[in-house]
Write a protein that holds these residues in place. Structure first.
Motif, PDB file in Angstrom:
ATOM      1  N   SER A  80     -52.318 -22.229  92.510  1.00 28.19           N
ATOM      2  CA  SER A  80     -51.571 -22.667  93.688  1.00 28.19           C
ATOM      3  C   SER A  80     -51.698 -24.182  93.805  1.00 28.19           C
ATOM      4  O   SER A  80     -52.813 -24.717  93.805  1.00 28.19           O
ATOM      5  N   THR A  81     -50.559 -24.869  93.913  1.00 24.49           N
ATOM      6  CA  THR A  81     -50.542 -26.329  93.982  1.00 24.49           C
ATOM      7  C   THR A  81     -49.685 -26.780  95.152  1.00 24.49           C
ATOM      8  O   THR A  81     -48.541 -26.319  95.300  1.00 24.49           O
ATOM      9  N   ASP A  82     -50.226 -27.666  95.969  1.00 29.10           N
ATOM     10  CA  ASP A  82     -49.485 -28.289  97.064  1.00 29.10           C
ATOM     11  C   ASP A  82     -49.671 -29.796  96.961  1.00 29.10           C
ATOM     12  O   ASP A  82     -50.818 -30.279  96.899  1.00 29.10           O
ATOM     13  N   VAL A  83     -48.563 -30.523  96.955  1.00 25.42           N
ATOM     14  CA  VAL A  83     -48.608 -31.978  96.861  1.00 25.42           C
ATOM     15  C   VAL A  83     -47.787 -32.565  98.011  1.00 25.42           C
ATOM     16  O   VAL A  83     -46.591 -32.289  98.134  1.00 25.42           O
ATOM     17  N   TYR A  84     -48.452 -33.360  98.837  1.00 22.50           N
ATOM     18  CA  TYR A  84     -47.794 -34.061  99.938  1.00 22.50           C
ATOM     19  C   TYR A  84     -47.661 -35.530  99.534  1.00 22.50           C
ATOM     20  O   TYR A  84     -48.633 -36.144  99.072  1.00 22.50           O
ATOM     21  N   TYR A  85     -46.466 -36.075  99.742  1.00 19.40           N
ATOM     22  CA  TYR A  85     -46.204 -37.428  99.232  1.00 19.40           C
ATOM     23  C   TYR A  85     -45.519 -38.274 100.289  1.00 19.40           C
ATOM     24  O   TYR A  85     -44.643 -37.800 101.033  1.00 19.40           O
ATOM     25  N   ALA A  86     -45.925 -39.541 100.360  1.00 18.62           N
ATOM     26  CA  ALA A  86     -45.260 -40.542 101.192  1.00 18.62           C
ATOM     27  C   ALA A  86     -45.218 -41.836 100.395  1.00 18.62           C
ATOM     28  O   ALA A  86     -46.222 -42.214  99.765  1.00 18.62           O
ATOM     29  N   GLY A  87     -44.077 -42.506 100.416  1.00 14.97           N
ATOM     30  CA  GLY A  87     -43.947 -43.712  99.613  1.00 14.97           C
ATOM     31  C   GLY A  87     -42.916 -44.668 100.154  1.00 14.97           C
ATOM     32  O   GLY A  87     -42.145 -44.355 101.083  1.00 14.97           O
ATOM     33  N   HIS A  88     -42.881 -45.825  99.550  1.00 17.82           N
ATOM     34  CA  HIS A  88     -41.934 -46.877  99.937  1.00 17.82           C
ATOM     35  C   HIS A  88     -41.480 -47.605  98.683  1.00 17.82           C
ATOM     36  O   HIS A  88     -42.272 -47.848  97.763  1.00 17.82           O
ATOM     37  N   ARG A  89     -40.189 -47.932  98.637  1.00 17.56           N
ATOM     38  CA  ARG A  89     -39.610 -48.738  97.579  1.00 17.56           C
ATOM     39  C   ARG A  89     -38.805 -49.864  98.206  1.00 17.56           C
ATOM     40  O   ARG A  89     -38.096 -49.645  99.197  1.00 17.56           O
ATOM     41  N   GLY A  90     -38.922 -51.051  97.638  1.00 19.44           N
ATOM     42  CA  GLY A  90     -38.168 -52.187  98.139  1.00 19.44           C
ATOM     43  C   GLY A  90     -37.633 -53.036  97.010  1.00 19.44           C
ATOM     44  O   GLY A  90     -38.231 -53.110  95.925  1.00 19.44           O
ATOM     45  N   SER A  91     -36.494 -53.673  97.230  1.00 20.91           N
ATOM     46  CA  SER A  91     -35.905 -54.583  96.249  1.00 20.91           C
ATOM     47  C   SER A  91     -35.286 -55.771  96.972  1.00 20.91           C
ATOM     48  O   SER A  91     -34.753 -55.633  98.086  1.00 20.91           O
ATOM     49  N   TRP A  92     -35.357 -56.922  96.322  1.00 20.15           N
ATOM     50  CA  TRP A  92     -34.848 -58.162  96.913  1.00 20.15           C
ATOM     51  C   TRP A  92     -34.284 -59.024  95.794  1.00 20.15           C
ATOM     52  O   TRP A  92     -34.998 -59.405  94.867  1.00 20.15           O
ATOM     53  N   PHE A  93     -32.983 -59.289  95.849  1.00 22.09           N
ATOM     54  CA  PHE A  93     -32.319 -60.191  94.922  1.00 22.09           C
ATOM     55  C   PHE A  93     -32.389 -61.595  95.499  1.00 22.09           C
ATOM     56  O   PHE A  93     -31.875 -61.858  96.590  1.00 22.09           O
ATOM     57  N   ILE A  94     -33.017 -62.502  94.762  1.00 22.43           N
ATOM     58  CA  ILE A  94     -33.192 -63.855  95.263  1.00 22.43           C
ATOM     59  C   ILE A  94     -33.140 -64.847  94.111  1.00 22.43           C
ATOM     60  O   ILE A  94     -33.994 -64.828  93.219  1.00 22.43           O
ATOM     61  N   LYS A  95     -32.100 -65.681  94.096  1.00 22.31           N
ATOM     62  CA  LYS A  95     -31.968 -66.792  93.153  1.00 22.31           C
ATOM     63  C   LYS A  95     -32.178 -66.360  91.708  1.00 22.31           C
ATOM     64  O   LYS A  95     -33.013 -66.900  90.980  1.00 22.31           O
ATOM     65  N   ILE A  99     -45.216 -48.562  97.052  1.00 22.64           N
ATOM     66  CA  ILE A  99     -46.532 -47.996  97.306  1.00 22.64           C
ATOM     67  C   ILE A  99     -46.380 -46.497  97.482  1.00 22.64           C
ATOM     68  O   ILE A  99     -45.407 -46.022  98.070  1.00 22.64           O
ATOM     69  N   ASP A 100     -47.328 -45.715  96.925  1.00 28.49           N
ATOM     70  CA  ASP A 100     -47.271 -44.265  96.954  1.00 28.49           C
ATOM     71  C   ASP A 100     -48.611 -43.698  97.401  1.00 28.49           C
ATOM     72  O   ASP A 100     -49.679 -44.184  96.989  1.00 28.49           O
ATOM     73  N   TYR A 101     -48.546 -42.644  98.199  1.00 28.59           N
ATOM     74  CA  TYR A 101     -49.737 -41.892  98.589  1.00 28.59           C
ATOM     75  C   TYR A 101     -49.463 -40.417  98.362  1.00 28.59           C
ATOM     76  O   TYR A 101     -48.411 -39.898  98.745  1.00 28.59           O
ATOM     77  N   LYS A 102     -50.440 -39.734  97.724  1.00 31.43           N
ATOM     78  CA  LYS A 102     -50.315 -38.299  97.473  1.00 31.43           C
ATOM     79  C   LYS A 102     -51.581 -37.585  97.928  1.00 31.43           C
ATOM     80  O   LYS A 102     -52.697 -38.025  97.659  1.00 31.43           O
ATOM     81  N   ARG A 103     -51.366 -36.476  98.585  1.00 27.26           N
ATOM     82  CA  ARG A 103     -52.447 -35.575  98.978  1.00 27.26           C
ATOM     83  C   ARG A 103     -52.247 -34.280  98.199  1.00 27.26           C
ATOM     84  O   ARG A 103     -51.207 -33.603  98.329  1.00 27.26           O
ATOM     85  N   GLU A 104     -53.219 -33.925  97.357  1.00 24.54           N
ATOM     86  CA  GLU A 104     -53.088 -32.782  96.463  1.00 24.54           C
ATOM     87  C   GLU A 104     -54.111 -31.705  96.811  1.00 24.54           C
ATOM     88  O   GLU A 104     -55.288 -32.001  97.056  1.00 24.54           O
ATOM     89  N   HIS A 105     -53.642 -30.472  96.825  1.00 30.49           N
ATOM     90  CA  HIS A 105     -54.517 -29.329  97.075  1.00 30.49           C
ATOM     91  C   HIS A 105     -54.255 -28.299  95.978  1.00 30.49           C
ATOM     92  O   HIS A 105     -53.157 -27.731  95.891  1.00 30.49           O
ATOM     93  N   ILE A 106     -55.264 -28.068  95.151  1.00 35.02           N
ATOM     94  CA  ILE A 106     -55.138 -27.171  94.007  1.00 35.02           C
ATOM     95  C   ILE A 106     -56.144 -26.047  94.144  1.00 35.02           C
ATOM     96  O   ILE A 106     -57.335 -26.284  94.388  1.00 35.02           O
ATOM     97  N   ARG A 107     -55.678 -24.809  93.989  1.00 36.68           N
ATOM     98  CA  ARG A 107     -56.532 -23.620  94.007  1.00 36.68           C
ATOM     99  C   ARG A 107     -56.250 -22.812  92.746  1.00 36.68           C
ATOM    100  O   ARG A 107     -55.108 -22.438  92.489  1.00 36.68           O
ATOM    101  N   ASP A 108     -57.300 -22.553  92.000  1.00 40.29           N
ATOM    102  CA  ASP A 108     -57.152 -21.911  90.698  1.00 40.29           C
ATOM    103  C   ASP A 108     -58.120 -20.743  90.576  1.00 40.29           C
ATOM    104  O   ASP A 108     -59.319 -20.894  90.812  1.00 40.29           O
ATOM    105  N   LYS A 109     -57.576 -19.570  90.247  1.00 44.73           N
ATOM    106  CA  LYS A 109     -58.390 -18.397  89.957  1.00 44.73           C
ATOM    107  C   LYS A 109     -58.058 -17.938  88.548  1.00 44.73           C
ATOM    108  O   LYS A 109     -56.932 -17.523  88.267  1.00 44.73           O
TER     109      LYS A 109
END
Length: 859
Positions: A429-444, A452-462
């Motif tokens: 059983s695998t659960d992955v919670y994710y929150a992130g941000h992407r940015g771009s800027w064209f300049i000269k 930036i990325d954050y992941k919360r992982e919960h793994i249960r294995d039998k």
């Protein structure tokens, strides 16, 4: 000093007068270049046909701005290598005038109208390229990854039942896959291609794809081999498709909801696929009742809240069931003069369940034309359950191989009789919670990217599994122990050895494990194009990461550079280098005994890639030749072994290694309007396990003794051997692939495509933890698939156009012949023992020849 000031003033005055004169004789044209779906098209060359020195290229947002001669009629040409159909516009500007000219370019799509991966050299910074790939490639698994096999450099795919692929010496787990900026995961417990369902990427929904075989940019995540970046399309009008075949059915529907202010206020894209592969599986050696059912439903929705703010939602539901009741198996193997046959009669069944759910939500904010901010959140759920209880009675026989004898092909005598018993009840059983941000800027002239990325992982294995091998009523393994009956010289000491039959089961894996962990990663990257018409491209960036399970922080710098020499020839030189760390997810931490080691460090690699690209015309049609050479130094590796498509890791950082090679690709229109590809890869990869050694035993003549238990009395000497570098399980030295398309000249709606693959054998060895034994080679992989297609309907054929016949954009009938030459390719081996502990490697063959019919309707 006064003289210098005067000179500077004169130069400034001259520059000012020159600029005013230039402005009085020129005008400015600007705008955006998009495709038919409204997606921006980058690196489209915009030139003045009459004055080629007036030129520029579109940026990442499809924007361009160009000064052009005034007071005369000129022609603007919009072009980009092999991807778009060249567009021309005539304009006349007055001095100092500024005008906006937005262009919608036409992409070269296939005639079936379902999808085509965009690709040219439209964003080639270092080793990253976009590949132009045909959707429909004849293959029994019909996965999207077949496109990469023929178009990507260094891509190996040796299983026609699986969508897994390896790149330049890496394994399946070393490939990154993104869909609309969300990372996609592959199943963990699947052991064979028969159990594998549909791949995540739905070809009916794809807009464009980027693929890199190594040396990729810092904006992509932390894997060691490759990255596949997929974007689903944003609809501009109502459309859809449906297909049905002997292997399943599927379809998609797309549309847009308009209002008074926007023509794309809300868009929707839905796709459904169901795969029923029992028809293909019946061509395997193991006969029985196959009942696989693989279902995949996906949706992609966009909502424009304002001109600057939008919401995107991507959702996926996949439910895969594999039920199998084996009855019998008959496999003939060996060489021309030594042929053996394995016959097995089974009892029992297998019932596997794989469920995955993914929901991703993103908020896109574009405050200005040059700045784009994206905030992402997602939840990934995966439930895998495998249960099997399979009992088999086997008969291993010697077969008459002399073609001149009347009993040719008959069984001569028995080599062994025994039983097999495999049992498992595994749950992951695998659960992955994710929150992130992407940015771009064209300049000269720069494009600054960050994330930036954050992941919360919960793994249960039998884990609970075991197997038993029985030969003539005696459970194996058959082993020897030290005793006092026969004197034997071992490691310069006099010992006594005897044989012992250890009755019991093998491969006992029983454990229960839970892990909750947090991952944090971030990157900053700058891409810079400079020089006339942007012939230099430089991208450099750095990634940061930390995983609290092993508490290992890391920093990985990466750089890519490309150079287009001046001149008429279309030549592009590329170079890329960087470090690539791959923190363990879960499988790397579990060793062959089922024990989980949470202190496994990230596997690490350094990439160096040199590339050469040459575009040219032959027979008045465009072609492109690409060559790349690379070297990868690898350390802190976790050794592994292949068991069909299952990767079994050793669970600790025990080795260092390398991968080096060269890749070639030639693609172009051998038949006008239809592109074909030829790819050749030569590669070698090896690793050295820390502390790896074994004892070799020799007889009086100095020959090594293979079966120590049976030949213990013959041992007179021994030596400790340090294997050093041995081939990694992915060491396929040569891989050649070709995809060719053609049509009948007088009947262009009747077409044919041929896919040819050849790959030298991969290393393998007995199923144990002794990697030094894995130096045997699987026979070469050889396969030819052919597909015929005929268009049954085209709206242009209608004598009396109406809403119905014009609504059908096309109807196609396909006839595919898989493995047309019936070549038996080996994917893995079943190891059989007799009472004397002689081992026989019985090949597990892939699918044989099959014919499939498919109907495709586009509306």
């Amino acid at each position: 000093m006064r003289m210098l000031f005067r000179i500077a003033a004169v130069v400034a005055l001259w520059w000012l007068c020159r600029s005013v004169a230039w402005a009085q004789g020129t005008g400015t044209v600007r705008g955006h270049v998009t495709d038919s779906l409204g997606n921006p098209v980058e690196l489209v060359a915009v030139t003045v046909q009459e004055y080629p020195r007036f030129a520029t290229v579109t940026d990442r947002s499809g924007y361009y701005e160009l000064r052009v001669p005034a007071r005369e009629k000129i022609t603007l040409v919009f072009s980009s290598n092999l991807t778009i159909i060249t567009e021309r516009r005539n304009i006349t500007l007055q001095p100092g005038e500024t005008t906006t000219l937005n262009i919608t370019v036409t992409l070269k799509v296939n005639e079936k109208g379902v999808v085509e991966i965009l690709g040219e050299r439209k964003e080639q910074i270092g080793s990253q390229v976009e590949i132009k790939t045909q959707l429909y490639i004849t293959s029994p698994n019909e996965s999207f990854e077949n496109n990469i096999q023929f178009q990507g450099l260094g891509v190996v795919k040796n299983n026609d039942l699986s969508s897994n692929y390896s790149v330049r010496g890496g394994n399946f787990d070393e490939n990154l896959v993104y869909v609309n900026d969300f990372e996609v995961y592959r199943p963990f417990l699947i052991r064979s291609g028969q159990q594998e369902g549909l791949s995540f990427v739905n070809p009916l929904m794809v807009s464009n794809v980027k693929f890199s075989s190594g040396g990729f940019q810092a904006r992509y995540g932390d894997k060691m081999s490759s990255v596949l970046d997929v974007n689903y399309k944003k609809p501009r009008h109502f459309a859809g498709s449906f297909y049905g075949s002997l292997l399943g059915f599927g379809g998609h529907v797309e549309g847009v909801v308009k209002d008074k202010k926007r023509s794309d206020r809300f868009t929707f894209l839905l796709g459904v696929r169901q795969r029923l592969s029992q028809y293909i599986l019946r061509s395997l050696d193991v006969q029985g009742q196959y009942n696989p059912n693989f279902l995949d439903v996906q949706g992609y929705f966009t909502l424009a809240l304002t001109d600057k703010v939008g919401i995107e939602l991507m959702s996926n539901y996949a439910a895969n069931r594999y039920n199998f009741v084996p009855v019998s198996r008959e496999t003939t193997f060996g060489i021309l003069t030594d042929v053996k046959k394995l016959t097995v009669f089974f009892d029992g069944r297998e019932a596997d369940r794989y469920l995955s759910l993914m929901n991703g939500l993103s908020l896109v904010y574009t405050p200005t034309r040059d700045i784009r901010l994206k905030f992402l959140a997602s939840y990934y759920l995966n439930r895998e359950y495998e249960a099997y209880d399979l009992l088999g009675e086997y008969y291993l026989s010697q077969v008459e191989s002399d073609i001149g004898k009347s009993n040719f092909g008959d069984v001569l005598y028995s080599l062994g009789i025994g039983g097999l018993h495999d049992w498992a009840r595994n749950l992951l059983s695998t659960d992955v919670y994710y929150a992130g941000h992407r940015g771009s800027w064209f300049i000269k002239g720069h494009q600054l990217l960050w994330g930036i990325d954050y992941k919360r992982e919960h793994i249960r294995d039998k884990l609970n599994e075991w197997n038993r091998l029985d030969s003539a009523g005696h459970s194996l393994p058959y082993e020897y122990v030290i005793d006092y009956n026969q004197p034997v010289l071992v490691d310069t000491n006099l010992y006594y050895m005897t044989e012992k039959n250890n009755i019991g089961v093998q491969g006992v894996l029983k454990s229960s494990f839970q892990l909750q962990s947090n991952r944090l990663s971030a990157f900053v990257q700058d891409s810079w194009r400079f020089g006339d018409t942007g012939q230099f491209s430089l991208s450099y960036g750095i990634r940061f990461g930390y995983w609290d399970a092993n508490r290992e922080p890391y920093i990985t710098p990466r750089v890519q550079f490309s150079f287009k020499p001046r001149g008429k020839k279309d030549i592009l030189l590329t170079v890329a280098a960087g470090t690539y760390y791959q923190p363990p997810f879960y499988r790397e931490m579990r060793n062959l005994q089922g024990i989980v080691n949470t202190r496994v460090r990230a596997q690490k690699s350094f990439h160096g890639v040199l590339g050469f690209n040459y575009g040219f015309f032959a027979w008045k049609r465009p072609f492109q030749f690409t060559a790349e050479t690379y070297f990868k130094y690898l350390w802190d590796l976790v050794p592994f072994e292949f068991d069909n498509v299952l990767i079994r890791y050793f669970g600790e950082n025990r080795s260092r290694g390398f991968a080096t090679g060269v890749d070639f690709r030639l693609n172009g229109e051998l038949a006008e309007g239809l592109e074909s590809w030829i790819t050749l890869s030569v590669m070698g990869t090896a690793e050295d396990l820390i502390g790896d050694r074994y004892t070799a035993y020799y007889d009086s003549s100095g020959k090594a003794i293979a079966n120590v238990p049976r030949n213990a009395p013959r041992i007179v000497d021994s030596a400790i051997i340090y294997p050093g570098f041995i081939p990694r399980p992915t060491d396929q030295r040569v891989n050649f692939s070709m995809y060719f398309q053609d049509y009948i000249p007088k009947f262009p709606f009747i077409k044919v495509n041929i896919g040819l693959i050849f790959g030298t054998g991969l290393p393998f060895g007995p199923p144990d933890s002794d990697r030094y034994k894995d130096v045997l080679r699987i026979p070469p992989y050889r396969r030819v698939d052919i597909g015929f297609s005929g268009q049954l309907w085209n709206p242009k054929w209608a004598k009396r156009p109406n809403r119905f016949n014009q609504g059908l954009k096309g109807v196609w009938l396909w006839l595919d012949v898989y493995n047309i030459f019936g070549i038996t390719n080996t994917v893995s081996y079943l190891w059989i023992n007799d009472i004397y502990n002689n081992r026989y490697a019985v090949p597990n063959y892939l699918t044989n020849r099959r014919i499939n019919a498919k109907l495709v309707v586009n509306f």
